[in-house]
Design a protein around this motif. Structure first.
Motif, PDB file in Angstrom:
ATOM      1  N   VAL A   1     -39.384   7.097  50.583  1.00 24.70           N
ATOM      2  CA  VAL A   1     -40.755   6.721  50.213  1.00 24.70           C
ATOM      3  C   VAL A   1     -41.715   7.732  50.815  1.00 24.70           C
ATOM      4  CG1 VAL A   1     -40.287   4.259  50.004  1.00 24.70           C
ATOM      5  CG2 VAL A   1     -40.958   5.183  52.226  1.00 24.70           C
ATOM      6  N   ARG A   2     -42.853   7.901  50.167  1.00 21.80           N
ATOM      7  CA  ARG A   2     -43.848   8.835  50.677  1.00 21.80           C
ATOM      8  C   ARG A   2     -44.477   8.285  51.953  1.00 21.80           C
ATOM      9  NH1 ARG A   2     -47.802   9.828  45.863  1.00 21.80           N
ATOM     10  NH2 ARG A   2     -47.305   7.627  45.492  1.00 21.80           N
TER      11      ARG A   2
ATOM     12  N   MET B   1     -46.107  27.604  28.230  1.00 24.56           N
ATOM     13  CA  MET B   1     -45.012  27.194  29.105  1.00 24.56           C
ATOM     14  C   MET B   1     -45.606  26.488  30.327  1.00 24.56           C
ATOM     15  SD  MET B   1     -42.387  29.576  31.281  1.00 24.56           S
ATOM     16  CE  MET B   1     -40.939  29.580  30.258  1.00 24.56           C
ATOM     17  N   SER B   2     -45.075  25.319  30.667  1.00 27.52           N
ATOM     18  CA  SER B   2     -45.570  24.554  31.817  1.00 27.52           C
ATOM     19  C   SER B   2     -44.613  24.684  32.994  1.00 27.52           C
ATOM     20  CB  SER B   2     -45.713  23.074  31.454  1.00 27.52           C
ATOM     21  OG  SER B   2     -46.624  22.916  30.391  1.00 27.52           O
ATOM     22  N   ILE B   3     -45.196  24.783  34.186  1.00 27.05           N
ATOM     23  CA  ILE B   3     -44.414  24.792  35.424  1.00 27.05           C
ATOM     24  C   ILE B   3     -44.805  23.560  36.221  1.00 27.05           C
ATOM     25  CG2 ILE B   3     -43.777  26.085  37.493  1.00 27.05           C
ATOM     26  CD1 ILE B   3     -43.219  27.658  34.969  1.00 27.05           C
ATOM     27  N   ARG B   4     -43.797  22.774  36.619  1.00 26.82           N
ATOM     28  CA  ARG B   4     -44.069  21.596  37.446  1.00 26.82           C
ATOM     29  C   ARG B   4     -43.157  21.625  38.672  1.00 26.82           C
ATOM     30  NH1 ARG B   4     -43.971  16.133  34.122  1.00 26.82           N
ATOM     31  NH2 ARG B   4     -42.047  16.959  33.231  1.00 26.82           N
ATOM     32  N   TYR B   5     -43.695  21.146  39.804  1.00 23.77           N
ATOM     33  CA  TYR B   5     -42.930  21.028  41.042  1.00 23.77           C
ATOM     34  C   TYR B   5     -42.729  19.554  41.380  1.00 23.77           C
ATOM     35  CZ  TYR B   5     -44.020  25.944  42.142  1.00 23.77           C
ATOM     36  OH  TYR B   5     -44.131  27.316  42.118  1.00 23.77           O
TER      37      TYR B   5
ATOM     38  N   LEU C   1     -42.303  13.142  43.515  1.00 26.35           N
ATOM     39  CA  LEU C   1     -43.106  13.043  42.303  1.00 26.35           C
ATOM     40  C   LEU C   1     -43.368  14.423  41.722  1.00 26.35           C
ATOM     41  CD1 LEU C   1     -45.783  10.393  43.399  1.00 26.35           C
ATOM     42  CD2 LEU C   1     -43.698  10.002  42.090  1.00 26.35           C
ATOM     43  N   LEU C   2     -43.400  14.504  40.382  1.00 29.64           N
ATOM     44  CA  LEU C   2     -43.679  15.775  39.714  1.00 29.64           C
ATOM     45  C   LEU C   2     -45.179  16.051  39.686  1.00 29.64           C
ATOM     46  CD1 LEU C   2     -41.195  15.731  36.704  1.00 29.64           C
ATOM     47  CD2 LEU C   2     -41.269  17.441  38.520  1.00 29.64           C
ATOM     48  N   HIS C   3     -45.548  17.323  39.958  1.00 29.32           N
ATOM     49  CA  HIS C   3     -46.943  17.744  39.949  1.00 29.32           C
ATOM     50  C   HIS C   3     -47.073  18.988  39.069  1.00 29.32           C
ATOM     51  CE1 HIS C   3     -48.032  15.199  43.459  1.00 29.32           C
ATOM     52  NE2 HIS C   3     -46.770  15.413  43.795  1.00 29.32           N
ATOM     53  N   ASP C   4     -48.112  19.021  38.225  1.00 29.29           N
ATOM     54  CA  ASP C   4     -48.381  20.236  37.456  1.00 29.29           C
ATOM     55  C   ASP C   4     -48.728  21.368  38.409  1.00 29.29           C
ATOM     56  OD1 ASP C   4     -48.008  19.084  34.955  1.00 29.29           O
ATOM     57  OD2 ASP C   4     -50.071  18.364  34.866  1.00 29.29           O
ATOM     58  N   ALA C   5     -48.092  22.519  38.218  1.00 29.56           N
ATOM     59  CA  ALA C   5     -48.357  23.665  39.083  1.00 29.56           C
ATOM     60  C   ALA C   5     -49.047  24.796  38.341  1.00 29.56           C
ATOM     61  CB  ALA C   5     -47.048  24.172  39.696  1.00 29.56           C
ATOM     62  N   MET C   6     -48.622  25.055  37.089  1.00 30.91           N
ATOM     63  CA  MET C   6     -49.142  26.226  36.400  1.00 30.91           C
ATOM     64  C   MET C   6     -48.831  26.141  34.916  1.00 30.91           C
ATOM     65  SD  MET C   6     -50.732  28.995  37.171  1.00 30.91           S
ATOM     66  CE  MET C   6     -51.213  30.469  36.317  1.00 30.91           C
ATOM     67  N   VAL C   7     -49.708  26.696  34.099  1.00 33.97           N
ATOM     68  CA  VAL C   7     -49.440  26.871  32.669  1.00 33.97           C
ATOM     69  C   VAL C   7     -49.422  28.366  32.389  1.00 33.97           C
ATOM     70  CG1 VAL C   7     -50.281  26.490  30.328  1.00 33.97           C
ATOM     71  CG2 VAL C   7     -50.498  24.672  32.032  1.00 33.97           C
ATOM     72  N   LEU C   8     -48.329  28.854  31.793  1.00 35.49           N
ATOM     73  CA  LEU C   8     -48.164  30.274  31.516  1.00 35.49           C
ATOM     74  C   LEU C   8     -48.226  30.530  30.014  1.00 35.49           C
ATOM     75  CD1 LEU C   8     -45.198  31.161  33.912  1.00 35.49           C
ATOM     76  CD2 LEU C   8     -47.631  31.307  34.369  1.00 35.49           C
ATOM     77  N   PRO C   9     -48.546  31.758  29.623  1.00 36.03           N
ATOM     78  CA  PRO C   9     -48.550  32.095  28.188  1.00 36.03           C
ATOM     79  C   PRO C   9     -47.158  31.910  27.590  1.00 36.03           C
ATOM     80  CG  PRO C   9     -49.590  33.828  29.498  1.00 36.03           C
ATOM     81  CD  PRO C   9     -48.939  32.902  30.462  1.00 36.03           C
ATOM     82  N   LYS C  10     -47.110  31.525  26.342  1.00 39.07           N
ATOM     83  CA  LYS C  10     -45.837  31.330  25.647  1.00 39.07           C
ATOM     84  C   LYS C  10     -44.987  32.597  25.667  1.00 39.07           C
ATOM     85  CE  LYS C  10     -42.931  29.342  22.719  1.00 39.07           C
ATOM     86  NZ  LYS C  10     -42.055  28.228  23.102  1.00 39.07           N
ATOM     87  N   ASN C  11     -45.648  33.768  25.634  1.00 40.67           N
ATOM     88  CA  ASN C  11     -44.890  35.017  25.589  1.00 40.67           C
ATOM     89  C   ASN C  11     -44.205  35.349  26.908  1.00 40.67           C
ATOM     90  OD1 ASN C  11     -47.444  35.432  26.698  1.00 40.67           O
ATOM     91  ND2 ASN C  11     -47.441  37.604  26.219  1.00 40.67           N
TER      92      ASN C  11
ATOM     93  N   SER D   1     -38.796  20.035  45.983  1.00 43.70           N
ATOM     94  CA  SER D   1     -37.343  19.851  45.897  1.00 43.70           C
ATOM     95  C   SER D   1     -36.801  20.387  44.575  1.00 43.70           C
ATOM     96  CB  SER D   1     -36.979  18.370  46.040  1.00 43.70           C
ATOM     97  OG  SER D   1     -37.584  17.613  45.006  1.00 43.70           O
ATOM     98  N   ASP D   2     -37.678  20.483  43.545  1.00 46.84           N
ATOM     99  CA  ASP D   2     -37.254  20.968  42.232  1.00 46.84           C
ATOM    100  C   ASP D   2     -38.398  21.736  41.574  1.00 46.84           C
ATOM    101  OD1 ASP D   2     -34.582  19.225  41.563  1.00 46.84           O
ATOM    102  OD2 ASP D   2     -36.054  18.021  42.648  1.00 46.84           O
ATOM    103  N   ILE D   3     -38.016  22.699  40.728  1.00 53.14           N
ATOM    104  CA  ILE D   3     -38.980  23.406  39.879  1.00 53.14           C
ATOM    105  C   ILE D   3     -38.581  23.145  38.430  1.00 53.14           C
ATOM    106  CG2 ILE D   3     -39.998  25.637  39.263  1.00 53.14           C
ATOM    107  CD1 ILE D   3     -38.955  26.721  41.944  1.00 53.14           C
ATOM    108  N   HIS D   4     -39.513  22.687  37.613  1.00 55.04           N
ATOM    109  CA  HIS D   4     -39.262  22.440  36.191  1.00 55.04           C
ATOM    110  C   HIS D   4     -40.024  23.484  35.376  1.00 55.04           C
ATOM    111  CE1 HIS D   4     -37.512  18.200  36.238  1.00 55.04           C
ATOM    112  NE2 HIS D   4     -37.736  18.480  37.510  1.00 55.04           N
ATOM    113  N   ILE D   5     -39.302  24.273  34.605  1.00 57.30           N
ATOM    114  CA  ILE D   5     -39.900  25.287  33.734  1.00 57.30           C
ATOM    115  C   ILE D   5     -39.694  24.816  32.299  1.00 57.30           C
ATOM    116  CG2 ILE D   5     -39.828  27.711  33.033  1.00 57.30           C
ATOM    117  CD1 ILE D   5     -38.712  28.330  35.847  1.00 57.30           C
ATOM    118  N   GLU D   6     -40.806  24.433  31.632  1.00 54.37           N
ATOM    119  CA  GLU D   6     -40.704  23.711  30.371  1.00 54.37           C
ATOM    120  C   GLU D   6     -41.461  24.437  29.258  1.00 54.37           C
ATOM    121  OE1 GLU D   6     -42.509  20.251  32.100  1.00 54.37           O
ATOM    122  OE2 GLU D   6     -40.583  19.230  32.302  1.00 54.37           O
ATOM    123  N   PRO D   7     -40.747  25.024  28.309  1.00 53.19           N
ATOM    124  CA  PRO D   7     -41.427  25.697  27.191  1.00 53.19           C
ATOM    125  C   PRO D   7     -42.001  24.697  26.204  1.00 53.19           C
ATOM    126  CG  PRO D   7     -39.053  25.767  26.886  1.00 53.19           C
ATOM    127  CD  PRO D   7     -39.284  25.122  28.221  1.00 53.19           C
TER     128      PRO D   7
END
Length: 586
Positions: free
Chosen positions: A458-459, A213-217, A222-232, A202-208
């Motif tokens: 509820v889930r 940089m972290s990507i969470r869905y 509930l928020l789930h870790d999806a990916m960690v990207l390089p800072k650049n 329902s949401d994508i969180h892009i957090e530097p």
């Protein structure tokens, strides 16, 4: 079906793998326990599942396929969305021209075949398979995001780094625009969006952060870790999303809001709008994208989770031609989806339905939907004031946010319209004092308010879940949140449990994690308390009674609270008590 059973029996007996005596024992067990013949033959060890499926294949005249070790092209697999694949045990495994081969446990599930045919617009070729094959293929849906485009990041890391190094904080708009069109950046953003749609986020969180940089869905609330990207990669991804949503590229100090739309090829070609919000943080701009599918999903109240008395009262209220119906709850509790479902039920050629929304989340044919634009003066109040001059029968106001909108909504309900809206309150009863606080006169609410729905999401438990019985301590603890005797009475009255059942022997449900269902939950369902405005409630409104007094009378008249509805759903194997208390114990 009888012909198939007869043919199946002949094939199995002719094979000599099962004796006639054993087969008769199996038939008797299947009849006594109301199970299928195949289930008993397999569970009792007379046949392996693959052997039975092959016999069934001959009996039906449908080819058998084993996909246990098959690696399926992801574009083909995703033609059938994961929830549908899991629900109907059907997966797409081969596409050839205008034909799509699908493997199923029940090739006679014509409803599923027809649904997929309409969705993918291909000729469906059913094939019989076994449960192990289905499970192995379903795992492939859980495609790891890192493997999806990790190679892109790895190969292009040097390019991204060079661009980042040549781009300082005072980069002008032209430089940022060039960065946004860089091929690896474009691919990374496209894949992030595609994967979010595929996972039904329902949401994508892009957090530097300081070093990455972290990507969470947000999936099923509930928020789930999806990916960690390089800072650049931070500057490029932010620039790309700003270009898509028409935001200022060189503005990094102030929050911005925008939106854009894409068509996903991976989920049946659905169009999805993304609502974008940027916020400056210590390490760069945090970006949150809200996913909004453009088309209504064909929900029904039953599919959402409405049952029993609440369902009946809701249907009774929407059959009226005038009045105000409210859906309440916090952000993300499914209020708007409930209202869209109600509108869809009323959407007939003989009625004129108009809405004023922010945003328009689903587009529904034959309904006139208006997007508010506060920056040019088109507010909920102004939009609603114009709507009543458009000869509507039914009006939906996306949200009652202020006194003016509340007054106009009540006045529209008073002058011959059926009005739907949402309100941010913690309970159904809390909506009434809230409207009075907004300046609505109690005597007007008495004559216009028809129904208030308080709800949460509820889930939902996966198909495989664990059953258990409440201990006396657990039952006492639960009694702090719900009237357990009242819930028991509903369970027996509606024949969900036997009439002589007690909490000592009623099984409840809790998650059972598995490889196919990691945390034991999949998708979400609504729990709702439905408060019809009876004569007694009306009198309390006239005295400006508190929400506690209103809820007490509503419960006395038969209303079940959200927690009580949730307990019933746990008995039915739909969710768990832990999940109910997590979202509705307030």
């Amino acid at each position: 079906m009888q012909l198939k059973e007869k043919k199946l029996k002949e094939l199995i007996l002719d094979s000599g793998l099962v004796s006639k005596k054993d087969f008769e024992v199996t038939e008797a067990i299947a009849k006594k326990k109301d199970r299928t013949l195949g289930d008993v033959l397999i569970s009792e060890g007379y046949l392996s599942e693959q052997d039975f499926r092959r016999f069934e294949s001959y009996a039906l005249g449908i080819p058998y396929v084993s996909l246990e070790n098959e690696k399926i092209n992801f574009d083909t697999l995703s033609l059938i969305p994961e929830p549908i694949a899991r629900k109907h045990n059907i997966v797409a495994f081969r596409k050839d021209g205008d034909g799509l081969e699908v493997a199923m446990l029940d090739p006679q599930d014509l409803e599923a075949i027809e649904f997929i045919k309409k969705r993918v617009k291909l000729k469906i070729l059913p094939r019989l398979t076994d449960a192990t094959s289905i499970k192995r293929v379903l795992v492939q849906y859980q495609k790891d995001l890192k493997s999806e485009f990790g190679d892109i990041i790895k190969e292009q890391a040097a390019t991204l780094k060079k661009i980042e190094e040549s781009t300082d904080q005072e980069s002008n708009e032209a430089e940022l625009a060039k960065l946004a069109e860089d091929l690896p950046v474009v691919k990374i953003v496209e894949t992030l969006l595609d994967h979010a749609i595929l996972q039904h986020a329902s949401d994508i969180h892009i957090e530097p952060g300081e070093k990455e940089m972290s990507i969470r869905y947000r999936i099923d609330g509930l928020l789930h870790d999806a990916m960690v990207l390089p800072k650049n990669a931070t500057a490029g991804i932010a620039a790309r999303i700003k270009v898509l949503s028409s935001l200022r590229l060189d503005e990094r100090r102030l929050p911005q809001d925008g939106r854009f739309k894409i068509e996903s090829e991976r989920d049946g070609g659905i169009r999805v709008s993304f609502r974008v919000s940027t916020l400056p943080t210590a390490y760069g701009e945090k970006i949150v994208l809200r996913l909004l599918p453009d088309t209504a999903r064909g929900y029904s109240l039953e599919l959402l989770g409405f049952t029993g008395r609440g369902l009946e009262e809701t249907h009774r209220a929407i059959r009226k031609t005038t009045g105000l119906i409210l859906s309440t709850g916090p952000t993300g509790s499914g209020k708007t989806t409930t209202l869209y479902t109600l509108l869809d039920l009323l959407n007939k050629p003989e009625v004129n339905i108009s809405t004023v929304e922010d945003p328009i989340e689903y587009q529904i044919p034959r309904i006139n939907q208006t997007q508010i634009k506060p920056d040019i003066g088109l507010t909920f109040a102004r939009g609603l004031r114009s709507l009543v001059r458009q000869d509507p029968d039914i009006i939906m106001v996306g949200e009652i946010r202020d006194e003016e909108t509340a007054a106009l909504a009540v006045n529209a309900a008073l002058t011959g319209h059926l009005v739907f809206s949402t309100l941010h309150t913690n309970s159904a009863a809390g909506a009434i004092p809230r409207l009075i606080d907004m300046g609505v006169e109690p005597f007007l609410l008495q004559s216009t308010l028809r129904l208030v729905i308080g709800q949460r999401l509820v889930r939902r438990l996966c198909k495989k879940y664990e059953e258990y019985v409440l201990s006396s301590e657990e039952c006492e603890e639960l009694a702090r949140y719900a009237d357990m005797e009242k819930v028991l009475k509903v369970l027996t009255t509606e024949s969900i449990v036997k009439k002589d059942a007690s909490w000592k022997n009623i099984p409840l449900s809790r998650p059972e994690p598995s490889k196919e269902c990691e945390d034991g939950y999949s998708s979400r369902i609504t729990i709702a308390e439905v408060l019809p405005v009876s004569e007694g409630i009306g009198r309390l409104i006239g005295t400006r009674a508190s929400d506690v007094e209103i809820e007490a009378l509503a419960r006395k008249e038969g209303m079940l609270t959200m927690v009580e509805e949730g307990i019933i759903k746990s008995v039915q194997g739909q969710t768990s008590i832990e999940e109910i208390l997590r979202v509705a114990s307030d």
